[in-house]
Design a protein around this motif. Structure first.
Motif, PDB file in Angstrom:
ATOM      1  N   ARG A   1     -24.856 -22.833  18.232  1.00 40.93           N
ATOM      2  CA  ARG A   1     -25.487 -22.225  17.054  1.00 40.93           C
ATOM      3  C   ARG A   1     -24.410 -21.777  16.078  1.00 40.93           C
ATOM      4  NH1 ARG A   1     -29.012 -17.418  19.088  1.00 40.93           N
ATOM      5  NH2 ARG A   1     -27.085 -16.995  20.230  1.00 40.93           N
ATOM      6  N   LEU A   2     -24.769 -21.771  14.811  1.00 40.37           N
ATOM      7  CA  LEU A   2     -23.859 -21.258  13.794  1.00 40.37           C
ATOM      8  C   LEU A   2     -23.675 -19.753  13.978  1.00 40.37           C
ATOM      9  CD1 LEU A   2     -22.366 -21.945  11.043  1.00 40.37           C
ATOM     10  CD2 LEU A   2     -24.393 -20.973   9.961  1.00 40.37           C
ATOM     11  N   VAL A   3     -22.420 -19.274  13.970  1.00 39.78           N
ATOM     12  CA  VAL A   3     -22.165 -17.848  14.144  1.00 39.78           C
ATOM     13  C   VAL A   3     -21.323 -17.245  13.024  1.00 39.78           C
ATOM     14  CG1 VAL A   3     -22.448 -17.920  16.645  1.00 39.78           C
ATOM     15  CG2 VAL A   3     -20.182 -18.307  15.667  1.00 39.78           C
ATOM     16  N   ARG A   4     -20.754 -18.067  12.152  1.00 42.55           N
ATOM     17  CA  ARG A   4     -20.036 -17.524  10.993  1.00 42.55           C
ATOM     18  C   ARG A   4     -19.865 -18.624   9.961  1.00 42.55           C
ATOM     19  NH1 ARG A   4     -14.269 -14.259  11.094  1.00 42.55           N
ATOM     20  NH2 ARG A   4     -13.578 -16.148  12.211  1.00 42.55           N
ATOM     21  N   SER A   5     -19.955 -18.248   8.678  1.00 41.13           N
ATOM     22  CA  SER A   5     -19.744 -19.217   7.599  1.00 41.13           C
ATOM     23  C   SER A   5     -18.915 -18.561   6.502  1.00 41.13           C
ATOM     24  CB  SER A   5     -21.081 -19.711   7.035  1.00 41.13           C
ATOM     25  OG  SER A   5     -21.833 -18.636   6.499  1.00 41.13           O
TER      26      SER A   5
ATOM     27  N   LEU B   1     -16.442 -23.889  18.205  1.00 42.78           N
ATOM     28  CA  LEU B   1     -15.935 -25.032  17.449  1.00 42.78           C
ATOM     29  C   LEU B   1     -16.054 -24.725  15.964  1.00 42.78           C
ATOM     30  CD1 LEU B   1     -14.969 -28.050  17.494  1.00 42.78           C
ATOM     31  CD2 LEU B   1     -17.393 -28.668  17.246  1.00 42.78           C
ATOM     32  N   THR B   2     -14.985 -24.992  15.233  1.00 46.41           N
ATOM     33  CA  THR B   2     -14.983 -24.823  13.776  1.00 46.41           C
ATOM     34  C   THR B   2     -15.156 -26.176  13.101  1.00 46.41           C
ATOM     35  OG1 THR B   2     -13.562 -22.868  13.861  1.00 46.41           O
ATOM     36  CG2 THR B   2     -13.598 -24.104  11.789  1.00 46.41           C
TER      37      THR B   2
ATOM     38  N   ALA C   1     -14.934 -34.113   7.272  1.00 45.21           N
ATOM     39  CA  ALA C   1     -15.006 -32.881   8.063  1.00 45.21           C
ATOM     40  C   ALA C   1     -13.801 -32.817   8.986  1.00 45.21           C
ATOM     41  CB  ALA C   1     -16.288 -32.828   8.883  1.00 45.21           C
ATOM     42  N   MET C   2     -13.243 -31.631   9.103  1.00 45.52           N
ATOM     43  CA  MET C   2     -12.199 -31.376  10.092  1.00 45.52           C
ATOM     44  C   MET C   2     -12.774 -30.431  11.136  1.00 45.52           C
ATOM     45  SD  MET C   2      -8.506 -29.534   9.785  1.00 45.52           S
ATOM     46  CE  MET C   2      -7.579 -29.226  11.292  1.00 45.52           C
ATOM     47  N   LEU C   3     -12.654 -30.801  12.397  1.00 51.53           N
ATOM     48  CA  LEU C   3     -13.142 -30.002  13.503  1.00 51.53           C
ATOM     49  C   LEU C   3     -11.946 -29.521  14.315  1.00 51.53           C
ATOM     50  CD1 LEU C   3     -15.414 -32.148  12.750  1.00 51.53           C
ATOM     51  CD2 LEU C   3     -16.263 -31.797  15.062  1.00 51.53           C
ATOM     52  N   PHE C   4     -11.978 -28.259  14.755  1.00 54.30           N
ATOM     53  CA  PHE C   4     -10.897 -27.794  15.626  1.00 54.30           C
ATOM     54  C   PHE C   4     -11.353 -26.621  16.487  1.00 54.30           C
ATOM     55  CE2 PHE C   4     -10.242 -25.358  11.707  1.00 54.30           C
ATOM     56  CZ  PHE C   4      -9.900 -24.084  12.143  1.00 54.30           C
ATOM     57  N   LYS C   5     -10.611 -26.420  17.570  1.00 50.68           N
ATOM     58  CA  LYS C   5     -10.861 -25.321  18.489  1.00 50.68           C
ATOM     59  C   LYS C   5     -10.170 -24.067  17.963  1.00 50.68           C
ATOM     60  CE  LYS C   5     -12.650 -26.103  21.919  1.00 50.68           C
ATOM     61  NZ  LYS C   5     -14.096 -26.107  22.250  1.00 50.68           N
ATOM     62  N   PRO C   6     -10.783 -22.883  18.127  1.00 52.12           N
ATOM     63  CA  PRO C   6     -10.191 -21.665  17.557  1.00 52.12           C
ATOM     64  C   PRO C   6      -8.774 -21.363  18.027  1.00 52.12           C
ATOM     65  CG  PRO C   6     -12.461 -21.260  18.207  1.00 52.12           C
ATOM     66  CD  PRO C   6     -12.108 -22.634  18.715  1.00 52.12           C
ATOM     67  N   LEU C   7      -8.425 -21.739  19.271  1.00 50.06           N
ATOM     68  CA  LEU C   7      -7.098 -21.436  19.792  1.00 50.06           C
ATOM     69  C   LEU C   7      -6.027 -22.421  19.337  1.00 50.06           C
ATOM     70  CD1 LEU C   7      -7.979 -20.268  23.425  1.00 50.06           C
ATOM     71  CD2 LEU C   7      -7.189 -18.861  21.511  1.00 50.06           C
TER      72      LEU C   7
ATOM     73  N   VAL D   1     -13.530 -25.477   0.484  1.00 54.10           N
ATOM     74  CA  VAL D   1     -13.896 -25.781   1.863  1.00 54.10           C
ATOM     75  C   VAL D   1     -15.062 -24.920   2.307  1.00 54.10           C
ATOM     76  CG1 VAL D   1     -13.115 -25.763   4.264  1.00 54.10           C
ATOM     77  CG2 VAL D   1     -11.528 -26.422   2.453  1.00 54.10           C
ATOM     78  N   ILE D   2     -16.061 -25.548   2.937  1.00 55.44           N
ATOM     79  CA  ILE D   2     -17.125 -24.826   3.634  1.00 55.44           C
ATOM     80  C   ILE D   2     -16.715 -24.753   5.101  1.00 55.44           C
ATOM     81  CG2 ILE D   2     -19.537 -24.901   4.361  1.00 55.44           C
ATOM     82  CD1 ILE D   2     -20.153 -26.338   1.726  1.00 55.44           C
ATOM     83  N   HIS D   3     -16.461 -23.539   5.559  1.00 51.70           N
ATOM     84  CA  HIS D   3     -15.935 -23.290   6.907  1.00 51.70           C
ATOM     85  C   HIS D   3     -17.073 -22.756   7.771  1.00 51.70           C
ATOM     86  CE1 HIS D   3     -12.709 -21.583   9.676  1.00 51.70           C
ATOM     87  NE2 HIS D   3     -13.756 -20.844  10.015  1.00 51.70           N
ATOM     88  N   LEU D   4     -17.452 -23.512   8.795  1.00 53.12           N
ATOM     89  CA  LEU D   4     -18.579 -23.158   9.659  1.00 53.12           C
ATOM     90  C   LEU D   4     -18.102 -23.039  11.102  1.00 53.12           C
ATOM     91  CD1 LEU D   4     -21.142 -25.744   8.233  1.00 53.12           C
ATOM     92  CD2 LEU D   4     -20.916 -23.337   7.574  1.00 53.12           C
ATOM     93  N   GLU D   5     -18.461 -21.933  11.762  1.00 47.77           N
ATOM     94  CA  GLU D   5     -18.085 -21.731  13.158  1.00 47.77           C
ATOM     95  C   GLU D   5     -19.338 -21.733  14.030  1.00 47.77           C
ATOM     96  OE1 GLU D   5     -15.703 -18.222  13.518  1.00 47.77           O
ATOM     97  OE2 GLU D   5     -14.275 -18.880  11.978  1.00 47.77           O
ATOM     98  N   PHE D   6     -19.268 -22.473  15.135  1.00 46.19           N
ATOM     99  CA  PHE D   6     -20.389 -22.613  16.053  1.00 46.19           C
ATOM    100  C   PHE D   6     -19.971 -22.137  17.441  1.00 46.19           C
ATOM    101  CE2 PHE D   6     -21.020 -25.624  12.666  1.00 46.19           C
ATOM    102  CZ  PHE D   6     -22.388 -25.628  12.429  1.00 46.19           C
ATOM    103  N   ALA D   7     -20.950 -21.645  18.211  1.00 45.09           N
ATOM    104  CA  ALA D   7     -20.706 -21.218  19.591  1.00 45.09           C
ATOM    105  C   ALA D   7     -21.914 -21.583  20.437  1.00 45.09           C
ATOM    106  CB  ALA D   7     -20.450 -19.713  19.658  1.00 45.09           C
ATOM    107  N   ASP D   8     -21.658 -21.914  21.703  1.00 48.08           N
ATOM    108  CA  ASP D   8     -22.767 -22.194  22.615  1.00 48.08           C
ATOM    109  C   ASP D   8     -22.768 -21.194  23.777  1.00 48.08           C
ATOM    110  OD1 ASP D   8     -20.651 -23.048  24.164  1.00 48.08           O
ATOM    111  OD2 ASP D   8     -21.507 -25.013  24.636  1.00 48.08           O
TER     112      ASP D   8
END
Length: 226
Positions: free
Chosen positions: A73-77, A132-133, A184-190, A206-213
Motif C-alpha cells: 500500500r502507498l504510505v508516503r508521497s 519500495l520507493t 520510473a526508478m524503483l529502489f529499496k530504502p536502504l 519527480v513524483i516520489h511514492l513509497e509503498f509498504a506491505d
C-alpha cells in the motif's frame, strides 16, 4: 525486475507512462498547489487527485506488486522540483525515516523528528526491507540536473552510520540513474543514494511514492495509506 531489486537494490523501468500523461500530471500539480514551496511538497496524493489515481493505476500497481507484493500500500508521497532556482545537493544517505500519524514510543523505533508537521521515526530494518520507493519522472534527468546516483548492492549492508555513507560509496562504486520523461526508478530504502546540484536549466520534477506491505506495531500507524 524483482531479481534486480533484490540483488542490486534498484531498477529503472522505461516508459511507464506516456509523455502526455506526465505533462498532464505536472499541470495538475501546478494547478492544485499554486502556493506550494518551489522545492516540493509532502502528502501529494492527498491534494492532487490525478496523482492519487496514478498511484493506484494498473501501470504503477504492476511495478509495485512485482517489486514488493500484492499487499503493498502507498504510505508516503512527495513532490520534488529541482531547478536552478530551487537547487540543492543531497549527500550519500539511506532513507531511514517513515511518516506516521502520531508519536508513540515503541521499542526499536528511534530518532523521532517532524517534517512539515508530520511525525517521522526510524523503524527497525526489517520494516524498511518491506518497503519500495517508486519515483515517476516528469522530466528527463541526467548528471546535469540532479539525477540520482546510487551504490549498487549497498542495501544489503543494513542500516549504516551516516558518517560511513560516503566511504562506502567510494569503496563500492556508484552508478548514475539517468531517466527520460515517463520513466520510473524503483529502489529499496536502504540503498545508498545521493543527488548533486543542477548545473543546467532543465527542471527535474519527480513524483516520489513509497509503498509498504507490512503493518506497523499498534498503536503506530502509517501517516498516509492508500
Amino acid at each position: 525486475m524483482r531479481s534486480q531489486l533484490d540483488h542490486v537494490g534498484f531498477a529503472v523501468v522505461e516508459g511507464v507512462i506516456e509523455r502526455s500523461h506526465a505533462e498532464m500530471l505536472a499541470h495538475d500539480i501546478d494547478a492544485q498547489l499554486p502556493d506550494v514551496p518551489a522545492a516540493g511538497f509532502r502528502g501529494l496524493t492527498q491534494l492532487v487527485p490525478s496523482v492519487r489515481t496514478l498511484a493506484q493505476s494498473p501501470e504503477l500497481r504492476a511495478l509495485v506488486e512485482t517489486g514488493l507484493s500484492a499487499n503493498a500500500r502507498l504510505v508516503r508521497s512527495i513532490y520534488f522540483n529541482k531547478s536552478q532556482e530551487t537547487n540543492w545537493q543531497v549527500a550519500w544517505h539511506q532513507d531511514l525515516a517513515i511518516a506516521v500519524q502520531r508519536r508513540v514510543e515503541i521499542q526499536g523505533f528511534v530518532t523521532w523528528s517532524s517534517k512539515d508537521g508530520v511525525p517521522h521515526v526510524q523503524p527497525p530494518a526489517h520494516i524498511l526491507d518491506r518497503m519500495l520507493t517508486v519515483r515517476l519522472h516528469l522530466d528527463p534527468a541526467d548528471e546535469s540536473n540532479g539525477a540520482l546516483w546510487v551504490v549498487p548492492e549497498s542495501h544489503c549492508l543494513g542500516r549504516l552510520p551516516a558518517g560511513d555513507a560516503a566511504g562506502v560509496a567510494e569503496r563500492m562504486g556508484k552508478h548514475l540513474c539517468a531517466v527520460n520523461i515517463g520513466d520510473a526508478m524503483l529502489f529499496k530504502p536502504l540503498l545508498l543514494h545521493a543527488s548533486r546540484k543542477a548545473t543546467s536549466s532543465q527542471a527535474r520534477r519527480v513524483i516520489h511514492l513509497e509503498f509498504a506491505d507490512v503493518e506497523l506495531p499498534a498503536p503506530l500507524q502509517w501517516s498516509e495509506v492508500a
